[in-house]
Design a protein around this motif. Sequence first.
Motif, PDB file in Angstrom:
ATOM      1  N   ARG A 164       0.844  -1.194   0.000  1.00 33.60           N
ATOM      2  CA  ARG A 164       0.000   0.000   0.000  1.00 33.60           C
ATOM      3  C   ARG A 164       0.877   1.240   0.000  1.00 33.60           C
ATOM      4  N   VAL A 165       0.456   2.276  -0.716  1.00 26.11           N
ATOM      5  CA  VAL A 165       1.166   3.557  -0.680  1.00 26.11           C
ATOM      6  C   VAL A 165       0.130   4.622  -0.326  1.00 26.11           C
ATOM      7  N   ASP A 166      -0.201   4.707   0.960  1.00 31.38           N
ATOM      8  CA  ASP A 166      -1.267   5.625   1.381  1.00 31.38           C
ATOM      9  C   ASP A 166      -0.676   6.906   1.939  1.00 31.38           C
ATOM     10  N   ALA A 167      -1.061   8.044   1.364  1.00 31.93           N
ATOM     11  CA  ALA A 167      -0.629   9.339   1.910  1.00 31.93           C
ATOM     12  C   ALA A 167      -1.395   9.556   3.218  1.00 31.93           C
ATOM     13  N   PRO A 168      -0.851  10.319   4.176  1.00 34.73           N
ATOM     14  CA  PRO A 168       0.403  11.063   4.058  1.00 34.73           C
ATOM     15  C   PRO A 168       1.619  10.185   4.354  1.00 34.73           C
ATOM     16  N   ASP A 175       0.899  14.367   0.578  1.00 29.82           N
ATOM     17  CA  ASP A 175      -0.478  14.263   1.064  1.00 29.82           C
ATOM     18  C   ASP A 175      -1.376  13.920  -0.116  1.00 29.82           C
ATOM     19  N   ALA A 176      -2.593  13.477   0.178  1.00 27.59           N
ATOM     20  CA  ALA A 176      -3.526  13.161  -0.913  1.00 27.59           C
ATOM     21  C   ALA A 176      -4.571  14.254  -1.017  1.00 27.59           C
ATOM     22  N   SER A 177      -4.882  14.672  -2.244  1.00 27.01           N
ATOM     23  CA  SER A 177      -5.994  15.609  -2.421  1.00 27.01           C
ATOM     24  C   SER A 177      -7.295  14.811  -2.411  1.00 27.01           C
ATOM     25  N   ASP A 178      -8.440  15.500  -2.519  1.00 26.64           N
ATOM     26  CA  ASP A 178      -9.729  14.809  -2.434  1.00 26.64           C
ATOM     27  C   ASP A 178      -9.878  13.722  -3.488  1.00 26.64           C
ATOM     28  N   ASP A 179      -9.329  13.972  -4.694  1.00 26.87           N
ATOM     29  CA  ASP A 179      -9.483  12.942  -5.745  1.00 26.87           C
ATOM     30  C   ASP A 179      -8.316  11.944  -5.735  1.00 26.87           C
ATOM     31  N   GLY A 180      -7.489  11.993  -4.707  1.00 27.08           N
ATOM     32  CA  GLY A 180      -6.415  11.002  -4.591  1.00 27.08           C
ATOM     33  C   GLY A 180      -5.110  11.418  -5.248  1.00 27.08           C
ATOM     34  N   THR A 181      -5.099  12.562  -5.943  1.00 34.68           N
ATOM     35  CA  THR A 181      -3.853  13.018  -6.572  1.00 34.68           C
ATOM     36  C   THR A 181      -2.842  13.366  -5.484  1.00 34.68           C
ATOM     37  N   PRO A 182      -1.600  12.874  -5.584  1.00 34.51           N
ATOM     38  CA  PRO A 182      -0.640  13.228  -4.543  1.00 34.51           C
ATOM     39  C   PRO A 182      -0.247  14.700  -4.597  1.00 34.51           C
ATOM     40  N   ILE A 183      -0.155  15.323  -3.425  1.00 35.12           N
ATOM     41  CA  ILE A 183       0.325  16.708  -3.348  1.00 35.12           C
ATOM     42  C   ILE A 183       1.684  16.648  -2.671  1.00 35.12           C
ATOM     43  N   ARG A 184       2.727  17.074  -3.383  1.00 33.64           N
ATOM     44  CA  ARG A 184       4.081  16.963  -2.847  1.00 33.64           C
ATOM     45  C   ARG A 184       4.557  18.319  -2.351  1.00 33.64           C
ATOM     46  N   GLU A 185       5.050  18.327  -1.100  1.00 39.31           N
ATOM     47  CA  GLU A 185       5.713  19.536  -0.583  1.00 39.31           C
ATOM     48  C   GLU A 185       7.186  19.203  -0.456  1.00 39.31           C
TER      49      GLU A 185
END
Length: 356
Positions: free
Chosen positions: A129-133, A150-160
């Motif tokens: 599994r690769v579950d954010a965060p 982190d994951a956005s609402d539609d599952g797209t990864p948000i990278r900081e």
Amino acid sequence: MKVLGIETSCDETSAAVVEMRSDGSLELLGQVVLSQADLHAPFGGVVPEIACRSHVEMLSRVVDQCLADCDVTPDSLDGIAVANRPGLIGALIIGTTTAKSLAWAWQKPLVGVHHLEAHLEAPLLTGERVDAPYLGVVISGGHTDLYRVDASDDGTPIREHLGGTQDDALGEAFDKVASVLGLGYPGGPLIEREALKGDPTAVKLPRSLLDSTSLDFSFSGIKTAVRYQWCGQDARSAGPIDGAPKREDLAAGFQCAVVDVLVEKVTRALEKTRLDQVILGGGVTANQYLRDRMIRELTVDGSSLRPKRKRRPTATRVVFPAREFSTDNGAMIAARGAQQLARGEDAGLDLDAFPS
Ligand code: KG4
Ligand code: ZN
């Protein structure tokens, strides 16, 4: 859903077909990875023109071979995914142009995949599994980066972006040190093999941590230190000078020092972000010594750099891709692309390539 993935961002020409089932799990139906290492070896590193020429020559054949190997016809594909950033721009253009041509000819949806996101999702190929965060750590020939994902609402990864290298990427440092020691190219696996015979404590080498809170990296100092030990201060010397340490001890010392730094920086990033899972990806994660130490030291007490400072276990989960999916491959591009296609993405023929 069956997805063809195409990877040409650097010196591997690769195509793979991945099937995503309705529960989101993935199966790799087949893959061809054609390494250009032999073409670049005489130059001690990747030569962009040679990489591009070889991708042009081989990519269609690699795609045909992959489809034939897994007995998949273009008709039965549900989409095409191609690495379109970051990487060598000429090499990326060859991949994206080929993918666009196939998408047009076969009338299939097309998505562009971020190569570094694909590295971090490569564990999906072996059912992890690769579950954010999570804390994402990319260590490859072109990158040494720490991200909070982190994951956005539609599952797209948000990278900081939390930190990165100020000079050489870690894979690049492996390649340059291997070249100094006369081991050949690509350097990572050759240093790893040489280090197995060596004593990591036999040679004193620096660990560059920058300031006490920095999450950035610098590997050029240690690379120069190895060079001075092996070749002396004369820039024309190819070494070994009289009294130079043993090659295997330098290889082991280098590998130990850079892993010390990685463990320290990842520990700092976990403390700062309070994340508790780490996902690693990129060619350098093929290194077994690095894998063993990261798993041991990030999930138990104690850092080798500061033996007197008590540190609590920092991660509950440290995840690596299977070794064959650490270095560049089309399967990770198909895996990431399948998720984008499942969300209805289709870049169409406007898809572009970007070097960064
Ligand atoms: O991810 P990758 O295949 O290509 C890029 O995206 O850059 O990484 C290639 C890098 C090379 O620098 C290579 O020397 C390094 O990964 N590498 C390793 C090992 N296998 C490949 N470094 C250390 N140990 C290894 N076993
Ligand atoms: Zn890569």
